[in-house]
Write a protein that holds these residues in place. Sequence first.
Motif, PDB file in Angstrom:
ATOM      1  N   TRP A 196       0.813  -1.212   0.000  1.00 30.89           N
ATOM      2  CA  TRP A 196       0.000   0.000   0.000  1.00 30.89           C
ATOM      3  C   TRP A 196       0.853   1.270   0.000  1.00 30.89           C
ATOM      4  O   TRP A 196       0.429   2.314  -0.520  1.00 30.89           O
ATOM      5  CB  TRP A 196      -0.948   0.001   1.191  1.00 30.89           C
ATOM      6  N   GLU A 197       2.057   1.215   0.562  1.00 28.51           N
ATOM      7  CA  GLU A 197       2.890   2.421   0.642  1.00 28.51           C
ATOM      8  C   GLU A 197       3.313   2.918  -0.737  1.00 28.51           C
ATOM      9  O   GLU A 197       3.434   4.131  -0.946  1.00 28.51           O
ATOM     10  CB  GLU A 197       4.117   2.142   1.503  1.00 28.51           C
ATOM     11  N   TYR A 214      -1.474   7.944   8.276  1.00 28.03           N
ATOM     12  CA  TYR A 214      -1.441   6.812   7.349  1.00 28.03           C
ATOM     13  C   TYR A 214      -2.845   6.315   7.004  1.00 28.03           C
ATOM     14  O   TYR A 214      -3.103   5.886   5.874  1.00 28.03           O
ATOM     15  CB  TYR A 214      -0.620   5.674   7.952  1.00 28.03           C
ATOM     16  N   LYS A 222      -4.174   5.697   3.222  1.00 23.74           N
ATOM     17  CA  LYS A 222      -4.702   4.403   2.783  1.00 23.74           C
ATOM     18  C   LYS A 222      -6.100   4.557   2.207  1.00 23.74           C
ATOM     19  O   LYS A 222      -6.442   3.970   1.179  1.00 23.74           O
ATOM     20  CB  LYS A 222      -4.736   3.427   3.958  1.00 23.74           C
TER      21      LYS A 222
END
Length: 439
Positions: free
Chosen positions: A144-145, A168, A172
């Motif tokens: 996901w990063e 974060y 996301k």
Amino acid sequence: MLTQWFKANEKHPDARNLTYVEFPRFWVWKSEIKKWTMRLSGNMIGRLPFAHPTSGERYYFRMLLHIVRGATCYKDLRTVDGVEYLTFKDACIALGLLHDDNEWSEALLEANTWASANQLRHIFSTMLMFCEVTNPCDLWAKFWEIFVDDLHLRLRRELGNMVLELPYDELKNMALYEIENILNKSSRSLREFPSMPFPMLRERHVIVNKLIREELSYDANSLLQEFQMLYVKLNTKQLLVFDSVMHACTNNLGGLYFVYGSGGIGKTFLWQTIIAKLRSEQKIVLAVASSRIASLLLPGGRTAHSCFKIPINLHESSTCSISMQSPLAELIQKAHLIIWDEAPMIHRYAFKAVDRTFRDLMKFNGPHASDRAFGGKAVLLGGDFRQLLPVVPKKGREGIVAAHFIDRIFGQNVMFFVSLLTCVFHLINLLHYTCQIIG
């Protein structure tokens, strides 16, 4: 045929040694009675309808029908070594029928050396739609990063804030929102992949809208502690107002409320308690006042003219300068409560302008919003009629009374009502001073 296979396995122990695909070799389906009966002669090869790997649970269910023997219910199909799994896919993984996603991980790692974050999101979406990804949630958690690499900078440019930092969870959510949009273009959705998280679509607007972000940026924990300290100090009448307003906000009932009282009786204390309670629950409260000095006493307070863009030169048909597509319009639509302090000192045309604007903004949020005061929003007014009334240049008492907003509350006989109230008030003061002099 499937449910009768369950029943046949339950009644006949010999049938439990067969899978659903092997069953037609030794049993015959009687369509007229809708039951399986023992085959006396001949042979038959069973065949199941095709299921594409992207069809989700249907595909894994079909796979289990080739493996599991003697199932008497759907639960038996999902049970492996005495452990019941939630989905057919999990049961397939436990049986070792599915391979790992190593090839898809390698593909994303290689693509990360040359592709942009937007291209990587498209690659991931293509994998979900057309490839046999065993566990998309694990693949998402691993990469996901790299999917959010460009979103932070893009949002900073949109908001004009190059030092903006996002948690974060919000990054996301933005990436999931972008992936959902890609899938939607192919008539697909993340909801088709139960293990994948689904974005909170409203959060995308919250992130982009700077005004909403500011209203939701309060520390909920500290506000909750502040509310607990303030709430125990409320008196009986304040509790009555608090309960009524909270009931309207919690159940989205809307309504127009007015707290009447002179200065020093605890109106501001009540505002602070209500604001602390709602903001601790991540709800939006717009706290405004008719004057700048009064607005400084409200947490996050502003003047009504500044917050609602009320024009300076007012007339009967004035409206506020708020565009339907503006961030302020979205903020008003999402607000749970509007607190307006020192309401009696503002011109009634200002209230009409705000009311007319709110009805236009809220008409798409409910079928009867345009017929309700302030578009059905919960509005809490406060003030004292005996204090400063609206200032009307070159007008006498009649002009000041005519400019007052309480004609909307008390009807057309407002001039008589205010005059009578004023006379009674002056008479009480006169008697008080007379008693002091005589005493």
